[in-house]
Design an enzyme around this catalytic site. Structure first.
Site, PDB file in Angstrom:
ATOM      1  N   GLU A  34       3.321  10.787 -31.192  1.00 16.24           N
ATOM      2  CA  GLU A  34       3.049   9.347 -30.407  1.00 16.24           C
ATOM      3  C   GLU A  34       2.106   8.710 -30.510  1.00 16.24           C
ATOM      4  OE1 GLU A  34       2.881   7.085 -26.899  1.00 16.24           O
ATOM      5  OE2 GLU A  34       3.983   8.720 -26.274  1.00 16.24           O
ATOM      6  N   GLU A  47      -0.962  -1.088 -28.169  1.00 12.38           N
ATOM      7  CA  GLU A  47      -0.407  -1.913 -26.288  1.00 12.38           C
ATOM      8  C   GLU A  47      -1.839  -2.252 -25.851  1.00 12.38           C
ATOM      9  OE1 GLU A  47       1.101   1.913 -23.184  1.00 12.38           O
ATOM     10  OE2 GLU A  47      -0.222   2.473 -25.442  1.00 12.38           O
TER      11      GLU A  47
END
Length: 311
Positions: A130, A135
């Site tokens: 990932e 974010e």
């Protein structure tokens, strides 16, 4: 989730000997991405809606040659509701190598309760890989870049510009390895500069660069990306014994989503321990604040000009 395949069509060749394998913009976005409508895997205060609902409620559009992905910022809710309407879209196809360049005109701006992300993941696992390219949480003005692997990968070295490095990439490390970006690379400051591009190079190493609009290298603008002239990246993960980058990050689906709160996100530790949102808003829980304050999220959206993959 069903298996996915890489785009077979190649469009052009760049100076670095790369071909344009993905060329996604407002004209073909719906051909290349699908809307996720399941319950939020991270238990956020959010309801991901389908394309029809997103379009009819102005959470998604392709006006002005841009891809708009936003959230409901007009409806007052109860904290007992499922959550605020939002969008999560995933690419129908995957990539295991290449240079992924996404051109953003606008990022979500800092606001208590938000958890926006632009990331890639191997939905099939085996191995789990990932890349959380962007974010951010709450009223933090910058974004984090994190990597998660099922294998015991460690980020070593110092040849990157990101700060507060975390070195343990393994899932057991929870937060993953990665770095913190700057205000200029996300949110209001990024938007004020006219946006820019995020670049992920996934080869025998994994590197990420961020360029504001005025600093985008000419070779990117001209469709011939050549990382050799881009300077020091924001993040650099080199292959090492026991952690080969090329084999740990395969079959990556591209995802854009805007979450709220969440068991492991803005409604958990971040609401009370990592930010001042509880004190700042006078609200003890993230869910309650997000439910009662829709207008706080007028600037909570991505506006994307293009998504290109060179291989």
């Amino acid at each position: 989730m069903r298996a996915k395949v890489v785009f077979p069509l190649l469009y052009s060749t760049g100076v670095a000997g790369l071909n344009l394998a993905w060329d996604i913009d407002s004209s073909n976005f719906l051909d290349k991405f699908e809307f996720f409508t399941d319950a939020d895997p991270t238990s956020g205060f959010v309801k991901y809606v389908d394309q029809s609902t997103a379009s009819s409620t102005s959470l998604f559009n392709t006006s002005n040659n841009q891809i708009y992905l936003g959230v409901d910022h007009t409806t007052t809710l109860s904290a007992s509701d499922v959550g605020r309407n939002s969008v999560r879209v995933e690419s129908k196809d995957t990539f295991s190598n290449g240079i992924l360049i996404t051109d953003f005109e606008h990022m979500p701006t800092a606001a208590c309760g938000i958890w926006p992300a632009y990331w890639t993941i191997n939905n099939n696992g085996n191995p789990y890989g990932e890349i959380d390219i962007i974010e951010s949480y709450n009223d933090v003005g910058y974004a984090y870049l994190s990597l998660h692997t099922s294998n015991a990968c460690t980020m070593t070295g110092s040849d990157f510009t990101g700060t507060n490095p975390r070195t343990d990439c393994s899932l057991s490390g929870n937060t993953g390895c990665g770095v913190q970006g700057t205000d200029a690379q996300f949110g209001e400051d990024f938007n004020s500069a006219g946006g820019g591009v995020y670049v992920v190079s996934l080869q025998d190493s994994l590197k990420v660069w961020v360029f504001q609009r005025s600093n985008i290298p000419d070779d990117i603008t001209n469709g011939s990306p050549d990382p050799s002239g881009w300077g020091t990246p924001l993040l650099d993960l080199e292959s090492a014994s026991g952690c080969d980058v090329a084999s740990n990050f395969i079959d990556q689906s591209v995802i854009f989503n805007i979450d709220f709160c969440g068991a492991n996100g803005a409604g958990g530790q971040e609401w009370t321990d990592w930010t001042d949102c509880s004190t700042k808003t006078g609200t003890s829980t993230c869910d309650a604040y997000v439910a009662a304050n829709p207008s706080a999220y007028a600037e909570t959206y991505f506006s994307i000009n293009s998504i290109k993959l060179y291989q």
